[in-house]
Design a protein around this motif. Sequence first.
Motif, PDB file in Angstrom:
ATOM      1  N   ALA A   1      35.372  24.371  33.637  1.00  0.00           N
ATOM      2  CA  ALA A   1      35.541  23.988  35.194  1.00  0.00           C
ATOM      3  C   ALA A   1      37.247  23.508  35.201  1.00  0.00           C
ATOM      4  O   ALA A   1      37.931  23.810  35.910  1.00  0.00           O
ATOM      5  CB  ALA A   1      34.683  23.085  35.779  1.00  0.00           C
ATOM      6  N   ALA A   2      37.515  22.559  34.218  1.00  0.00           N
ATOM      7  CA  ALA A   2      38.881  22.105  34.103  1.00  0.00           C
ATOM      8  C   ALA A   2      39.964  22.971  34.100  1.00  0.00           C
ATOM      9  O   ALA A   2      41.077  23.078  34.607  1.00  0.00           O
ATOM     10  CB  ALA A   2      38.781  20.773  33.113  1.00  0.00           C
ATOM     11  N   PHE A   3      39.598  24.114  33.034  1.00  0.00           N
ATOM     12  CA  PHE A   3      40.617  24.833  32.688  1.00  0.00           C
ATOM     13  C   PHE A   3      40.795  26.153  33.707  1.00  0.00           C
ATOM     14  O   PHE A   3      41.730  26.416  34.129  1.00  0.00           O
ATOM     15  CB  PHE A   3      40.382  25.630  31.507  1.00  0.00           C
ATOM     16  CG  PHE A   3      41.234  24.815  30.248  1.00  0.00           C
ATOM     17  CD1 PHE A   3      42.397  24.854  29.934  1.00  0.00           C
ATOM     18  CD2 PHE A   3      40.522  23.569  29.613  1.00  0.00           C
ATOM     19  CE1 PHE A   3      43.120  24.315  28.960  1.00  0.00           C
ATOM     20  CE2 PHE A   3      41.051  22.961  28.731  1.00  0.00           C
ATOM     21  CZ  PHE A   3      42.425  23.191  28.319  1.00  0.00           C
ATOM     22  N   LEU A   4      39.648  26.078  34.511  1.00  0.00           N
ATOM     23  CA  LEU A   4      39.601  27.260  35.682  1.00  0.00           C
ATOM     24  C   LEU A   4      40.626  26.536  36.620  1.00  0.00           C
ATOM     25  O   LEU A   4      41.373  27.346  37.366  1.00  0.00           O
ATOM     26  CB  LEU A   4      38.147  27.424  36.030  1.00  0.00           C
ATOM     27  CG  LEU A   4      37.917  28.146  37.360  1.00  0.00           C
ATOM     28  CD1 LEU A   4      36.350  28.857  37.373  1.00  0.00           C
ATOM     29  CD2 LEU A   4      38.042  27.449  38.558  1.00  0.00           C
ATOM     30  N   PHE A   5      40.162  25.206  36.929  1.00  0.00           N
ATOM     31  CA  PHE A   5      40.916  24.775  38.163  1.00  0.00           C
ATOM     32  C   PHE A   5      42.526  24.673  37.675  1.00  0.00           C
ATOM     33  O   PHE A   5      43.445  24.759  38.510  1.00  0.00           O
ATOM     34  CB  PHE A   5      40.360  23.225  38.428  1.00  0.00           C
ATOM     35  CG  PHE A   5      40.824  22.880  39.758  1.00  0.00           C
ATOM     36  CD1 PHE A   5      40.300  23.577  40.977  1.00  0.00           C
ATOM     37  CD2 PHE A   5      41.648  21.839  39.912  1.00  0.00           C
ATOM     38  CE1 PHE A   5      40.508  22.990  42.160  1.00  0.00           C
ATOM     39  CE2 PHE A   5      42.019  21.416  41.055  1.00  0.00           C
ATOM     40  CZ  PHE A   5      41.410  21.969  42.351  1.00  0.00           C
TER      41      PHE A   5
ATOM     42  N   LEU B   1      36.670  30.470  28.951  1.00  0.00           N
ATOM     43  CA  LEU B   1      35.539  30.893  30.175  1.00  0.00           C
ATOM     44  C   LEU B   1      36.129  30.698  31.447  1.00  0.00           C
ATOM     45  O   LEU B   1      36.203  31.700  32.357  1.00  0.00           O
ATOM     46  CB  LEU B   1      34.188  30.437  29.853  1.00  0.00           C
ATOM     47  CG  LEU B   1      33.064  30.668  31.016  1.00  0.00           C
ATOM     48  CD1 LEU B   1      32.997  32.262  31.011  1.00  0.00           C
ATOM     49  CD2 LEU B   1      32.042  30.019  31.006  1.00  0.00           C
ATOM     50  N   GLY B   2      36.862  29.360  31.592  1.00  0.00           N
ATOM     51  CA  GLY B   2      37.139  29.052  32.725  1.00  0.00           C
ATOM     52  C   GLY B   2      38.394  29.796  33.130  1.00  0.00           C
ATOM     53  O   GLY B   2      38.714  30.133  33.958  1.00  0.00           O
ATOM     54  N   ILE B   3      39.377  30.051  31.998  1.00  0.00           N
ATOM     55  CA  ILE B   3      40.648  30.588  32.403  1.00  0.00           C
ATOM     56  C   ILE B   3      40.396  32.116  32.865  1.00  0.00           C
ATOM     57  O   ILE B   3      41.090  32.566  33.562  1.00  0.00           O
ATOM     58  CB  ILE B   3      41.660  30.507  31.034  1.00  0.00           C
ATOM     59  CG1 ILE B   3      42.166  29.236  30.818  1.00  0.00           C
ATOM     60  CG2 ILE B   3      42.850  31.571  31.238  1.00  0.00           C
ATOM     61  CD1 ILE B   3      42.723  28.926  29.398  1.00  0.00           C
ATOM     62  N   ALA B   4      39.557  32.909  32.031  1.00  0.00           N
ATOM     63  CA  ALA B   4      39.166  34.164  32.402  1.00  0.00           C
ATOM     64  C   ALA B   4      38.770  34.286  33.683  1.00  0.00           C
ATOM     65  O   ALA B   4      39.092  35.091  34.552  1.00  0.00           O
ATOM     66  CB  ALA B   4      38.089  34.642  31.219  1.00  0.00           C
ATOM     67  N   CYS B   5      37.859  33.540  34.101  1.00  0.00           N
ATOM     68  CA  CYS B   5      36.898  33.696  35.530  1.00  0.00           C
ATOM     69  C   CYS B   5      38.267  33.227  36.715  1.00  0.00           C
ATOM     70  O   CYS B   5      38.312  33.750  37.662  1.00  0.00           O
ATOM     71  CB  CYS B   5      36.054  32.492  35.670  1.00  0.00           C
ATOM     72  SG  CYS B   5      34.446  32.859  34.535  1.00  0.00           S
ATOM     73  N   ALA B   6      38.989  32.340  36.254  1.00  0.00           N
ATOM     74  CA  ALA B   6      40.271  32.235  37.048  1.00  0.00           C
ATOM     75  C   ALA B   6      41.309  33.247  37.241  1.00  0.00           C
ATOM     76  O   ALA B   6      41.624  33.629  38.325  1.00  0.00           O
ATOM     77  CB  ALA B   6      41.174  30.790  36.679  1.00  0.00           C
ATOM     78  N   GLU B   7      41.357  33.924  36.212  1.00  0.00           N
ATOM     79  CA  GLU B   7      42.437  35.101  36.165  1.00  0.00           C
ATOM     80  C   GLU B   7      41.544  36.338  36.939  1.00  0.00           C
ATOM     81  O   GLU B   7      42.064  37.017  37.810  1.00  0.00           O
ATOM     82  CB  GLU B   7      42.515  35.392  34.774  1.00  0.00           C
ATOM     83  CG  GLU B   7      43.692  34.600  34.085  1.00  0.00           C
ATOM     84  CD  GLU B   7      44.880  34.638  34.655  1.00  0.00           C
ATOM     85  OE1 GLU B   7      45.424  35.575  35.358  1.00  0.00           O
ATOM     86  OE2 GLU B   7      45.566  33.693  34.469  1.00  0.00           O
ATOM     87  N   VAL B   8      40.262  36.393  36.774  1.00  0.00           N
ATOM     88  CA  VAL B   8      39.399  37.425  37.649  1.00  0.00           C
ATOM     89  C   VAL B   8      39.870  36.964  39.022  1.00  0.00           C
ATOM     90  O   VAL B   8      40.086  38.102  39.845  1.00  0.00           O
ATOM     91  CB  VAL B   8      38.005  37.585  37.118  1.00  0.00           C
ATOM     92  CG1 VAL B   8      37.181  38.251  38.116  1.00  0.00           C
ATOM     93  CG2 VAL B   8      37.933  38.144  35.705  1.00  0.00           C
ATOM     94  N   ALA B   9      39.531  35.887  39.498  1.00  0.00           N
ATOM     95  CA  ALA B   9      39.404  35.465  40.899  1.00  0.00           C
ATOM     96  C   ALA B   9      40.851  35.570  41.382  1.00  0.00           C
ATOM     97  O   ALA B   9      41.088  36.365  42.594  1.00  0.00           O
ATOM     98  CB  ALA B   9      39.088  34.158  41.073  1.00  0.00           C
ATOM     99  N   ILE B  10      41.966  35.212  40.734  1.00  0.00           N
ATOM    100  CA  ILE B  10      43.644  35.380  41.099  1.00  0.00           C
ATOM    101  C   ILE B  10      43.803  36.877  41.218  1.00  0.00           C
ATOM    102  O   ILE B  10      44.250  37.405  42.353  1.00  0.00           O
ATOM    103  CB  ILE B  10      44.308  34.613  40.055  1.00  0.00           C
ATOM    104  CG1 ILE B  10      44.178  33.201  40.145  1.00  0.00           C
ATOM    105  CG2 ILE B  10      45.658  35.114  40.291  1.00  0.00           C
ATOM    106  CD1 ILE B  10      44.829  32.556  39.009  1.00  0.00           C
TER     107      ILE B  10
END
Length: 177
Positions: A115-119, A162-171
């Motif tokens: 969550a922290a790296f996603l954010f 995982l967080g970075i990957a999910c953020a990149e998908v959303a971006i």
Amino acid sequence: MSGLIKDNKLQQLDTQLFYQLNRNSKSSIIKLSKWLSKSGDGYLYLVISIATVLLQEYDTRFFKTALLAFAIELPVYLILKNIVKRHRPFDKLASYQSHIAPSDKFSMPSGHSGAAFLFATIVSFYYPELIMLAYTWATGIALSRVLLGVHFPSDTVIGALLGIACAEVAINAFLLL
């Protein structure tokens, strides 16, 4: 058989790094770690996301991107956690006790780190001037989870990826709109 040997060597390396990081944990480091870990419980993400909407004249791009990223990350995280079923350090290592009680039984991937790296990734995309602050904070949360004894280092690395990957998908999903 060679996969088992690799797994054992990786586990040994992970355990050694865990012990090295925890060897010199003083009470002031533990207090800071508890505070950092608590800042990654989720409430701050919501407050910051709502603040961006209010402070930017109701521009909802940041909020919607974060919402989509978390909607992707949470089920993937839960599926991985229940497939891997890696025991937490205090369950796996003799005579080791954690400094906090985790919210669930298994340790990989680290949800706080994810969550922290996603954010941090989303903050860095929309507010590039905050990249150092965002990733320093995310790294602090990941490190705190190891210092508090609820994760091995690799749990936090996998969570961060995982967080970075999910953020990149959303971006990227919002860039296509």
